[in-house]
Structures are given as C-alpha cells and as structure tokens.
Design a protein around this motif. Structure first.
Motif: not given
Lengths: 339, 339
Positions: B279-282, B288-289, B329-333
């Motif tokens: 979703x947008x908030x991610x 970033x999620x 895949x963003x920055x929380x993994x």
DNA sequence: TTGTAAGCGTTATCAT
DNA sequence: ATGATAACGCTTACAA
C-alpha cells in the motif's frame, strides 16, 4: 442447471396472496400510514412467503424522491479523503439514505455530472478540492442541495462545511515559533486550492506575529513524490531550515523520510516537522508525526445535518460552516516550554 | 428570492417543442435506434433549449435494468481498500455503470443488503473480507451476479477474484529464509479471514521447505494498535526473532515503529520486516517497507470484466480467479545474496 | 380503515 | 422512420 430466474415478487402478488389491495401493501411498507394490525399482519406474512421487498426505483419514480445522495470523491489514496468518505457514508446510511458514488476522471468530467443527476439524487456532496466550479453549479441549477466539504476557489455561492485551514496553518506556525524555531520552511500543496492558500496565510500570519517570515518554500503538490523533491530542495539551502510545515501528512512523511534517510538529520532535534490532516499514517511513522487535525466527525455531522435539512425543507439559502481544527503534538516537534 | 423551482423538463416537453412524439425523443437518446437525422436534430435542439436530460429512474423502471452496480466496501482507513474502491469505481464508470456504495455497519447489517437490492442494482461487488456469508448469498438469490474480491471463509459458491494469498505468504517466507533469517515470527490478522489463513499457510510451507518453523506468532487483528501489542510481545522473547512477517502493511508499520522506537533495534540489521499489500504508506516510511503486493489493476480488470459479462449474458456459473502477487523489496529486508 | 384509479417519466410493441 | 398505447412497480388523492 435449473433456470429458475423467477422474476421478483411485486406488490400486486403480495396483495393477491394476502387478499387485500395494492394500496394496503404499499401502506404496510410506509412509515406511519393507516393500516389495521390485521391487514398489516396478513401483508407481512404474504410478503415473507414471496420474499417480497419494495422496488425502490418504482417508489422513487412515484414519490419524486430517491433517497439517494450523490457523493463526489477522489484521491482516495489520501487517507483523509478515504476516511471522510467512509464516515459520510455511514452517517447517511444511518439516516436512511443510499449513496451514489462518483469518482471524477479529469478526462470526461462533463459527462459524469449529468449522469449523476440523471439518477435523480436528492442532494450532492463533494469532497474534492480541485473540482471545476461549473460542475457543482450544474447540480445547483437543478434545484438540489449541494454541499461542498472543501472550499473551492471562487465557488462561494455554494454551501460549504470546511475545516479552518487558516487557523490550522496559524496553529502550526505558532507551535514552531514557540518551540524555538527561526528558519521555518513551508512545503505547499497545489496552488489552485483554497486549502493551500489558507494554510499558507495562517502560517505567514503566525510567523509575522513572532517577527518572522517564511524562511523558504517549495511546492510539493500535495503528493509524496512532489514533497520528496521539495524537501531535497529546502535542505540544500545553507543554513538549512530548522523546521518544515507541510500542507498535508503525505508530504510531511516524505520530509521525514528524506531528512532522515538522505540527509541524516535527527527529528525533531535538527529539524521539526509538522503535517496536516492528522490522518492515520501520521500515527504510524516513527517518530510519529505532529499534525494539525480537522475535526472530521464534526464536519461529517454538520454536513449530513445540513443536507438532510435542506432536502426536507427545500431551503435554498447558502450556508458556510467552518469547523475548528486541533493540533496533535506527537514526536516530530519539540515539547513546548512549560509556562 | 425568486422561487423558480421549475420542475425538470420531461421527454413530453421536448417532444412538444420539437413537434414530434415522445418515442422520437426516446429514440434520439438511445444508442443505435432508428431516427432520421432531421428529427434527431430537432429533438436535440429542443432538449438543449429545455436543458433536458433523460430520467434514469424512469428509464430503469421501464428497461428493468438500472446500470447500477452495488459495491460493498469498508475499512477504508486501510489504504489498500480505499485504492481498490477508487480503481473499481473508475473502471465501472468508464464502462457506463453507476455505483451505489454500501458501507456495512456491523450493527444493522441485515437491513442494508435488502436496501441495496431494493435499488435494483444490476450486480454486486464486495471487497470486505469479514462479511457474513448470508449477505452475498441473499444477493445471489435475486439472480444478480455477485463477485467477491476477497475470499470469504466458507463462501466458495460465490464468484471470486482474489489475490494469491498463499503465494504471497510463501514469497515472504522464502525471501526471509534466503536472506539468512532463522527466527522468523508472524503477526497474524483476524483469524476469521481467508486472507490470514492463506498467508499463514504460505509462510509455514516456505519455512518448512528451508527446514524451519514459525519461531513465534501473535495476533495483530489487522490493526495498527493490535500489532503494536503483538510486536512488544514477540520482541520480549529471548532470543528475539530476527525477522517478522506481518499480514498487512499497517501492522508492519507498527512493528517498525515499536522495534525501532521502543526496542532501539536497527532495521533490517537486527530485525527484518515484511508487510503485505504494498500500500502507499509502505513507500512512505523510513526505512521503506518491503511488502508483498497484490496486482490490484489486474484484479479490478478481471472483476469488472466478469461482472459486465455476467450482466450481459446472464451467465450463472460460478467462477474463481486467482491473481498472482509480486514481492516488492525495499529497505526493511536485507538484499538477497547474488547467485 | 380500505379500495379504486390516476399518475410518476421512460421504453417497447405494434401499426402505419 | 414515426406515433399511439400499453407496460414498468409503486404511491396517493379521493371515494366508499
């Protein structure tokens, strides 16, 4: 596969089975109409057996009122609009109205309003800030109540229930001044909206009252993307701003992301950030976002009251209601010095 | 104040002014009907002068079809639902349909469906995962197409277009395993949803394929609040989990907030987090999620196609469509080791 | 209190 | 190609 596309029961069917007239059926399904308990019982029983429920379309045609309210909504990716829509819908439903939703598309805007009106909605509510003026006006000309939940530039001949944007901008500016900031920047929203205009005026006046001017300003267009660019621009100044007020939460979250992620700044120590809307995501960030919040419940309640009243009375006077905002201080601003 | 509540022009008025019959007027406003250019011209002119547009309610009554689709939506505070609603609306409008919105209220659910149906919608689409089964079924019994955009437990006699929740859970599990995590926890959503059930099964199977089991698990009820509690619970274990998969983004943002804000953990180094919905908030959080994303455009497109087709053909067979997800895949993994 | 009958604004059928 | 006329399913004077 048995095709039992039995066409739905009509009031005549119920009447026949109950051994009464169609009027009797109609009356049983009408609030406060004269029916003897006996007939009512028979009708209800027959209706149950036939699984009958009145056809609202036919009823509307006859009563010349549909019990439908048109809502024009858009930008639902912005949580505050989505919530507003949900709250409005709930409230209208609770009052017995149905909702026809219209999501305007810039491409073929002009076709949509007539279509909405062709459904004979009893009233129109709009939550879109960037609407072309002539659309709501077209609705008004049909004699239906129209209420705008956003001020639209140059449309003050329309009923409105809006949030005190000037006061909100002013409160944000005041908070930042009182927590010791001197280089206060502003990330603006689309300049063709009254929202942006009023929030900005409020901010400027608040700063002026503390002997300050806006340190710098960039347009974020109310979008996250736009605000990332705007933030980069503002933080490239030297000296950097020590506070940023953003015209909505999406943009404030972008400022948070960029200032911490790209510029390694500490929030609120190096940089204070204030958003606008007090939307759900403002509570979800870390640090949680300080934000100016419209009183959505009050806005919805005033709007629905106004709409329902105008439908009932046919009152055609133009009304403007402005609802106060409140400041929700979270973690992106310093604490106020205790007085 | 001049009261010119002129009642809207009817086809009869136009007919009179144009010097033709009502049928001629009707035909000019009907796609592909036989009218001579000459009469059409006269009618159009008269219509313009009287500012006439056909009354859709009357038309619906006569045609026994309203061109209205009912959408049952809720939980609009969750961005993914809001976006879905907006996309569905746009698409349906583009196809010429109008939308009747229904926001169910747990309190008086049973009254609402009949009301929706009483407006004689041509079809019903629902996006609510926790719907009571008998409601869509009631709609089905009227012979109207009903399409669910969420699997509902025990409702597989209804058409559905859903996202591959099992695949999504599996992808999340696989990513976490392949980036070296061994203590993988799960924050679940409401256990009465197929969404949660399938995402969890996918996760478990993926871990099992790597010789792991779910390290710990807590229920966040799909809410931010619930997930804050759940996260605190999970992070109090010793040793702590080194990764958390959350059944939606709201909850993942809560996990991010709590792990960093309250436990001072570094993400993704101390703790990897994967959300669900893209979703947008991610995209708005920092970091970033990483999130599993349903292909919303595809779902909307399949749904609208199915609905329109079933309305047109009356086809009553039950269909199930499952749309693949994709991992963002963003920055929380951590980054995957390059193979 | 109940039933009869005339609308409500369109479209569809059937002649012309 | 056009125009009467009968639906569509319900409400609502008006009469009984």
């Amino acid at each position: 596969m048995t095709k039992k596309q039995q066409t739905a029961a009509r009031s005549a069917d119920v009447a026949r089975l109950a051994g009464v007239s169609r009027s009797a059926v109609s009356r049983t399904f009408t609030e406060g109409a004269y029916v003897s308990d006996e007939t009512r019982r028979k009708v209800l029983e027959a209706a149950r057996m036939l699984n009958y429920s009145p056809n609202a379309i036919a009823r509307s045609l006859s009563k010349r009122a549909t019990g439908l309210v048109g809502i024009i909504a858009a930008d639902l990716y912005n949580p505050v609009h989505a919530q507003m829509l949900e709250a409005m819908s709930r409230s209208l439903q609770a009052r017995g109205f149905g909702i026809v939703l219209l999501v305007p598309d810039t491409s073929n805007f002009d076709e949509f309003i007539p279509r909405l009106l062709s459904y004979q909605v009893d009233a129109v509510i709009t939550t879109v800030a960037t609407l072309d003026t002539h659309l709501p006006l077209a609705a008004v000309q049909t004699g239906r109540p129209v209420v705008m939940m956003q001020q639209i530039l140059g449309a003050n001949v329309l009923n409105s229930v809006s949030s005190d944007d000037y006061g909100g901008g002013h409160a944000a500016g005041t908070l930042l001044c009182e927590t010791g900031h001197r280089r206060i920047a502003y990330i603006s929203g689309r300049s063709d909206t009254a929202n942006n205009r009023d929030r900005e005026r409020g901010l400027r006046d608040a700063l002026a009252a503390h002997g300050l001017a806006v340190y710098a300003q960039a347009n974020g267009l109310f979008t996250h993307e736009g605000a990332m660019t705007a933030t980069r621009q503002l933080l490239s100044l030297s000296p950097r701003p020590d506070a940023i007020f953003c015209a909505n939460d999406l943009m404030a979250l972008a400022a948070l992301q960029v200032s911490r992620g790209e510029f390694g700044m500490a929030v609120p120590d190096d940089l204070a950030i204030v958003g606008y809307d007090n939307s759900a995501p403002s509570m979800w960030s870390w640090p949680a976002l300080t934000s100016v919040g419209p009183d959505m419940a009050e806005m919805v309640s005033l709007t629905v009251d106004m709409v329902v009243r105008k439908i009932a009375t046919g009152d055609a006077t133009v009304e403007h209601q402005v609802v106060p905002v409140r400041m929700v201080e979270r973690q992106t601003t310093r604490e106020r010095p205790t007085a």
